[in-house]
Enzyme design. Sequence first.
Site, PDB file in Angstrom:
ATOM      1  N   HIS A  60       0.862  -1.196   0.000  1.00  0.00           N
ATOM      2  CA  HIS A  60       0.000   0.000   0.000  1.00  0.00           C
ATOM      3  C   HIS A  60       0.896   1.243   0.000  1.00  0.00           C
ATOM      4  O   HIS A  60       1.737   1.420   0.881  1.00  0.00           O
ATOM      5  CB  HIS A  60      -0.885  -0.037   1.248  1.00  0.00           C
ATOM      6  CG  HIS A  60      -1.878   1.075   1.347  1.00  0.00           C
ATOM      7  ND1 HIS A  60      -3.111   1.045   0.732  1.00  0.00           N
ATOM      8  CD2 HIS A  60      -1.824   2.263   1.998  1.00  0.00           C
ATOM      9  CE1 HIS A  60      -3.773   2.154   1.006  1.00  0.00           C
ATOM     10  NE2 HIS A  60      -3.018   2.923   1.778  1.00  0.00           N
ATOM     11  N   ASP A  92       1.053   5.287   0.058  1.00  0.00           N
ATOM     12  CA  ASP A  92       0.278   6.480   0.406  1.00  0.00           C
ATOM     13  C   ASP A  92       0.890   7.707  -0.242  1.00  0.00           C
ATOM     14  O   ASP A  92       1.952   8.182   0.167  1.00  0.00           O
ATOM     15  CB  ASP A  92       0.259   6.647   1.933  1.00  0.00           C
ATOM     16  CG  ASP A  92      -0.696   5.674   2.588  1.00  0.00           C
ATOM     17  OD1 ASP A  92      -1.859   5.622   2.168  1.00  0.00           O
ATOM     18  OD2 ASP A  92      -0.261   4.953   3.523  1.00  0.00           O
ATOM     19  N   MET A 131       0.712  11.576  -0.853  1.00  0.00           N
ATOM     20  CA  MET A 131       0.127  12.790  -0.258  1.00  0.00           C
ATOM     21  C   MET A 131       0.730  14.010  -0.950  1.00  0.00           C
ATOM     22  O   MET A 131       1.932  14.056  -1.206  1.00  0.00           O
ATOM     23  CB  MET A 131       0.466  12.862   1.234  1.00  0.00           C
ATOM     24  CG  MET A 131      -0.003  11.656   2.014  1.00  0.00           C
ATOM     25  SD  MET A 131       0.321  11.869   3.763  1.00  0.00           S
ATOM     26  CE  MET A 131      -0.170  10.247   4.383  1.00  0.00           C
ATOM     27  N   HIS A 156      -2.754   4.645  -3.047  1.00  0.00           N
ATOM     28  CA  HIS A 156      -3.815   5.444  -2.405  1.00  0.00           C
ATOM     29  C   HIS A 156      -3.476   6.916  -2.627  1.00  0.00           C
ATOM     30  O   HIS A 156      -2.558   7.439  -2.002  1.00  0.00           O
ATOM     31  CB  HIS A 156      -3.845   5.060  -0.912  1.00  0.00           C
ATOM     32  CG  HIS A 156      -4.767   5.876  -0.067  1.00  0.00           C
ATOM     33  ND1 HIS A 156      -4.751   5.815   1.316  1.00  0.00           N
ATOM     34  CD2 HIS A 156      -5.737   6.759  -0.399  1.00  0.00           C
ATOM     35  CE1 HIS A 156      -5.666   6.630   1.787  1.00  0.00           C
ATOM     36  NE2 HIS A 156      -6.279   7.224   0.777  1.00  0.00           N
ATOM     37  N   MET A 207      -3.918  10.536  -2.063  1.00  0.00           N
ATOM     38  CA  MET A 207      -4.493  11.596  -1.219  1.00  0.00           C
ATOM     39  C   MET A 207      -4.068  12.918  -1.840  1.00  0.00           C
ATOM     40  O   MET A 207      -3.196  13.632  -1.333  1.00  0.00           O
ATOM     41  CB  MET A 207      -3.973  11.452   0.216  1.00  0.00           C
ATOM     42  CG  MET A 207      -4.646  10.316   0.968  1.00  0.00           C
ATOM     43  SD  MET A 207      -3.744   9.859   2.449  1.00  0.00           S
ATOM     44  CE  MET A 207      -2.650   8.623   1.779  1.00  0.00           C
ATOM     45  N   MET A 219     -11.802   4.691   4.946  1.00  0.00           N
ATOM     46  CA  MET A 219     -10.792   5.189   5.894  1.00  0.00           C
ATOM     47  C   MET A 219     -11.318   5.015   7.320  1.00  0.00           C
ATOM     48  O   MET A 219     -12.442   5.410   7.635  1.00  0.00           O
ATOM     49  CB  MET A 219     -10.502   6.680   5.656  1.00  0.00           C
ATOM     50  CG  MET A 219      -9.795   7.018   4.359  1.00  0.00           C
ATOM     51  SD  MET A 219      -8.242   6.150   4.078  1.00  0.00           S
ATOM     52  CE  MET A 219      -7.246   6.702   5.471  1.00  0.00           C
ATOM     53  N   ASP A 263      -8.444   1.190   6.117  1.00  0.00           N
ATOM     54  CA  ASP A 263      -7.127   1.825   6.236  1.00  0.00           C
ATOM     55  C   ASP A 263      -7.092   2.764   7.440  1.00  0.00           C
ATOM     56  O   ASP A 263      -7.814   3.759   7.483  1.00  0.00           O
ATOM     57  CB  ASP A 263      -6.876   2.610   4.934  1.00  0.00           C
ATOM     58  CG  ASP A 263      -5.499   3.250   4.866  1.00  0.00           C
ATOM     59  OD1 ASP A 263      -4.701   3.069   5.805  1.00  0.00           O
ATOM     60  OD2 ASP A 263      -5.224   3.926   3.852  1.00  0.00           O
TER      61      ASP A 263
HETATM   62  C1  DX5 Z   1      -3.211   7.442   6.434  1.00  0.00           C
HETATM   63  C2  DX5 Z   1      -2.771   6.405   5.448  1.00  0.00           C
HETATM   64  C3  DX5 Z   1      -2.647   5.045   5.974  1.00  0.00           C
HETATM   65  C4  DX5 Z   1      -1.657   4.880   7.091  1.00  0.00           C
HETATM   66  C5  DX5 Z   1      -2.026   3.702   7.932  1.00  0.00           C
HETATM   67  O1  DX5 Z   1      -3.420   8.626   5.774  1.00  0.00           O
HETATM   68  O2  DX5 Z   1      -3.694   6.335   4.378  1.00  0.00           O
HETATM   69  O3  DX5 Z   1      -2.399   4.103   4.936  1.00  0.00           O
HETATM   70  O4  DX5 Z   1      -0.370   4.720   6.630  1.00  0.00           O
HETATM   71  O5  DX5 Z   1      -1.135   3.649   8.965  1.00  0.00           O
HETATM   72  P1  DX5 Z   1      -1.472   3.028  10.398  1.00  0.00           P
HETATM   73  O6  DX5 Z   1      -1.765   1.572  10.176  1.00  0.00           O
HETATM   74  O7  DX5 Z   1      -0.247   3.287  11.151  1.00  0.00           O
HETATM   75  O8  DX5 Z   1      -2.698   3.752  10.914  1.00  0.00           O
HETATM   76 ZN    ZN Z   2      -3.540   4.662   2.871  1.00  0.00          ZN
END
Ligand code: DX5
Ligand code: ZN
Length: 218
Positions: free
Chosen positions: A34, A36, A38, A67, A69, A139, A177
């Site tokens: 996965h 992330d 951002m 993912h 964001m 989420m 998530d």
């Molecule tokens: C948050 C992310 C998640 C995050 C999850 O914005 O989308 O994927 O990394 O991390 P944990 O499991 O530490 O909450």
């Molecule tokens: Zn994520």
Amino acid sequence: MNEIKIAPSVLSADFAAMGSEVERLEKCGADLIHCDVMDGTFVPKITFGCDMIAAIRRHTFLPLDVHLMVINPQNQVRLFAEAGASTITVHREACGEDLKNVLRLIKNCGAHCGVVINPDTSLKEVYDCLDMCDTLLIMSVFPGLGGQRFIEHVLPKVEEARRIFDAQGIEKDIEIDGGITEENVRRIKDAGANVIVTGNTVFRSKDMAATIRNLKTL
Ligand code: DX5
Ligand code: ZN
């Protein structure tokens, strides 16, 4: 019954050693990676873009679950697909009226597509695009940071989504998530989620392989 898949988030990895971190996840039994992404606008922090996905792609055969964001994801989707993303998920909150077009674009670029909803976004907001999605990502924390506490009140949304898919006889992935631990994973699976994203739980554990196995089988 949908297969349970563990999708560790590299947000909690050592960014300076990303290649070996991803190889370690694969050796320890992860099903997906996965990633992330951002952009510093949709969420406050900036992580990485499509070049990091291309770099990760060279270190693993596992599917890359990207993912996004980011605002205006339509401008990024093709780049991420070409970099090797297997699935690209975009936020309902970031797409506005364009959501269906963005999902179509992801498919046209050859990746699986998914829609993501924040903890305070109702499932109703995505009813009309669920049939286009390969994955629904719910989420269980507000996006932007790893290591937050699981928000329990998203579980009825997971149950509702699974009821909808079951009623249609569709085995679609429901991904969850944020804040998932060995303590709460059973409840989350019972609610109907089958793709489990975890950052801190996997990266902070002393025995990564045992933790991934536990998350899968508990
Ligand atoms: C948050 C992310 C998640 C995050 C999850 O914005 O989308 O994927 O990394 O991390 P944990 O499991 O530490 O909450
Ligand atoms: Zn994520």
